[in-house]
Design an enzyme around this catalytic site. Structure first.
Site, PDB file in Angstrom:
ATOM      1  N   ILE A 114       0.833  -1.209   0.000  1.00  0.00           N
ATOM      2  CA  ILE A 114       0.000   0.000   0.000  1.00  0.00           C
ATOM      3  C   ILE A 114       0.863   1.253   0.000  1.00  0.00           C
ATOM      4  O   ILE A 114       0.370   2.360   0.148  1.00  0.00           O
ATOM      5  CB  ILE A 114      -0.909   0.018   1.250  1.00  0.00           C
ATOM      6  CG1 ILE A 114      -0.053  -0.072   2.536  1.00  0.00           C
ATOM      7  CG2 ILE A 114      -1.921  -1.113   1.197  1.00  0.00           C
ATOM      8  CD1 ILE A 114      -0.806   0.288   3.796  1.00  0.00           C
ATOM      9  N   ASP A 115       2.182   1.076  -0.183  1.00  0.00           N
ATOM     10  CA  ASP A 115       3.127   2.171   0.043  1.00  0.00           C
ATOM     11  C   ASP A 115       3.430   3.046  -1.159  1.00  0.00           C
ATOM     12  O   ASP A 115       4.152   4.037  -1.045  1.00  0.00           O
ATOM     13  CB  ASP A 115       4.435   1.597   0.599  1.00  0.00           C
ATOM     14  CG  ASP A 115       4.981   0.449  -0.255  1.00  0.00           C
ATOM     15  OD1 ASP A 115       4.921   0.537  -1.501  1.00  0.00           O
ATOM     16  OD2 ASP A 115       5.459  -0.547   0.320  1.00  0.00           O
ATOM     17  N   HIS A 130      -4.334  -4.461  -2.584  1.00  0.00           N
ATOM     18  CA  HIS A 130      -4.727  -4.255  -1.185  1.00  0.00           C
ATOM     19  C   HIS A 130      -4.982  -2.780  -0.882  1.00  0.00           C
ATOM     20  O   HIS A 130      -4.936  -2.363   0.274  1.00  0.00           O
ATOM     21  CB  HIS A 130      -3.670  -4.839  -0.237  1.00  0.00           C
ATOM     22  CG  HIS A 130      -3.629  -6.348  -0.260  1.00  0.00           C
ATOM     23  ND1 HIS A 130      -2.663  -7.080   0.364  1.00  0.00           N
ATOM     24  CD2 HIS A 130      -4.458  -7.255  -0.845  1.00  0.00           C
ATOM     25  CE1 HIS A 130      -2.897  -8.383   0.163  1.00  0.00           C
ATOM     26  NE2 HIS A 130      -3.978  -8.502  -0.568  1.00  0.00           N
ATOM     27  N   CYS A 163     -13.047  14.793   7.712  1.00  0.00           N
ATOM     28  CA  CYS A 163     -13.554  15.369   6.461  1.00  0.00           C
ATOM     29  C   CYS A 163     -13.915  16.843   6.656  1.00  0.00           C
ATOM     30  O   CYS A 163     -14.637  17.197   7.597  1.00  0.00           O
ATOM     31  CB  CYS A 163     -14.786  14.587   6.016  1.00  0.00           C
ATOM     32  SG  CYS A 163     -15.580  15.255   4.550  1.00  0.00           S
ATOM     33  N   CYS A 166     -17.947  17.309   6.052  1.00  0.00           N
ATOM     34  CA  CYS A 166     -19.020  16.786   6.912  1.00  0.00           C
ATOM     35  C   CYS A 166     -18.532  16.333   8.287  1.00  0.00           C
ATOM     36  O   CYS A 166     -19.320  15.800   9.070  1.00  0.00           O
ATOM     37  CB  CYS A 166     -19.729  15.630   6.208  1.00  0.00           C
ATOM     38  SG  CYS A 166     -18.823  14.088   6.273  1.00  0.00           S
TER      39      CYS A 166
HETATM   40 ZN   LIG Z   1     -17.369  13.694   4.537  1.00  0.00          ZN
END
Ligand SMILES: [Zn+2]
Length: 261
Positions: A114-115, A130, A163, A166
């Site tokens: 994932i790097d 992955h 986020c 939101c």
């Molecule tokens: Zn959000």
């Protein structure tokens, strides 16, 4: 070339044989695992006794359940890894694979990592089975964000990324235990495995399904197989060449021979 079923082990001849297969291949695919990133300082958290990971149980803390129930626990565990990955540099094996791709000898790199070190090294066609740490997704509104700024802040202050739209918690787009593989990447990986004429496995012990099954899909359609890994894998007996050694020293040797004879 060696006879099928009697793979060459760890010699200059094995490197020459592997280089020859790479040079002749028309649609070579590389499958990489944690072993290609450990020389860049990223620990393989599935391997026992690698310091950082022995303190907590990754199967439990790096799971979707923990992320949902106790995200702060997940992020606390994840913070040192995120730092190591974020500041890691590609090593000689990543660079050699990027050169082989640029020269047209490799079509696709399928990675369990994932790097994003393949991309940092310059590889273009990388399938991340992955997931990736390059992006984050809001768990509430599902907006996707580039990870860089959020990760830098998180690595520094340890506060879970939030986020801006939101206030939902942002989840790194990496596959946690108990989570499905990203569909598009998995379809692409299977297609590449089925269409290749050579698969080179580098730094993967092929223990994590379903990715571990990809070499069989390639073999079943007549592809050649090269395995470079420190420990044996279940398909070693079917490989044309097996090199039980460190990928960071072997792959550059293979690339040098494949590119320059
Ligand atoms: Zn959000």
């Amino acid at each position: 070339m060696t006879e099928s079923g009697s793979p060459v082990c760890g010699s200059a001849m094995a490197i020459a044989d592997a280089a020859e297969l790479v040079r002749k291949a028309k649609r070579a695919v590389v499958l990489t695992g944690a072993g290609i990133s450990t020389p860049s300082g990223i620990p393989d958290f599935r391997s026992e006794g690698t310091g950082l990971w022995s303190r907590e149980e990754p199967l439990e803390v790096a799971s979707l359940t923990t992320f949902r129930v106790a995200p702060e626990r997940f992020f606390q565990w994840f913070r040192p890894l995120a730092g190591q990955i974020f500041y890691a540099e590609p090593n000689a094996a990543h660079v050699a694979l990027a050169k082989l791709e640029e020269a047209g000898h490799i079509q696709t790199i399928i990675t369990q990592n994932i790097d994003a070190l393949h991309q940092k090294a310059g590889s273009k066609c990388v399938v991340e089975t992955h997931g990736t740490l390059r992006t984050l997704t809001c768990t509430r509104c599902y907006r996707k964000f580039e990870a860089e700024l959020y990760l830098k802040r998180f690595i520094n202050d340890g506060q879970p990324p939030i986020c801006l739209q939101c206030n939902g918690i942002l989840k790194p787009d990496v596959i946690l235990f108990g989570e499905q593989l990203p569909h598009a990447a998995w379809v692409q990986a299977q297609r590449a495995a089925r269409q290749c004429d050579l698969m080179l496995v580098a730094g993967s012990s092929l223990e994590v399904l379903p990715v571990a099954g990809l070499p069989m899909q390639a073999l079943d359609r007549g592809a050649h197989l090269i395995i470079i890994n420190n420990t044996p894998t279940y398909v070693n007996v079917r490989a044309d060449v097996v090199i039980m050694n460190d990928v960071a020293s072997i792959i550059p040797e293979i690339a040098k021979r494949a590119l320059h004879g």
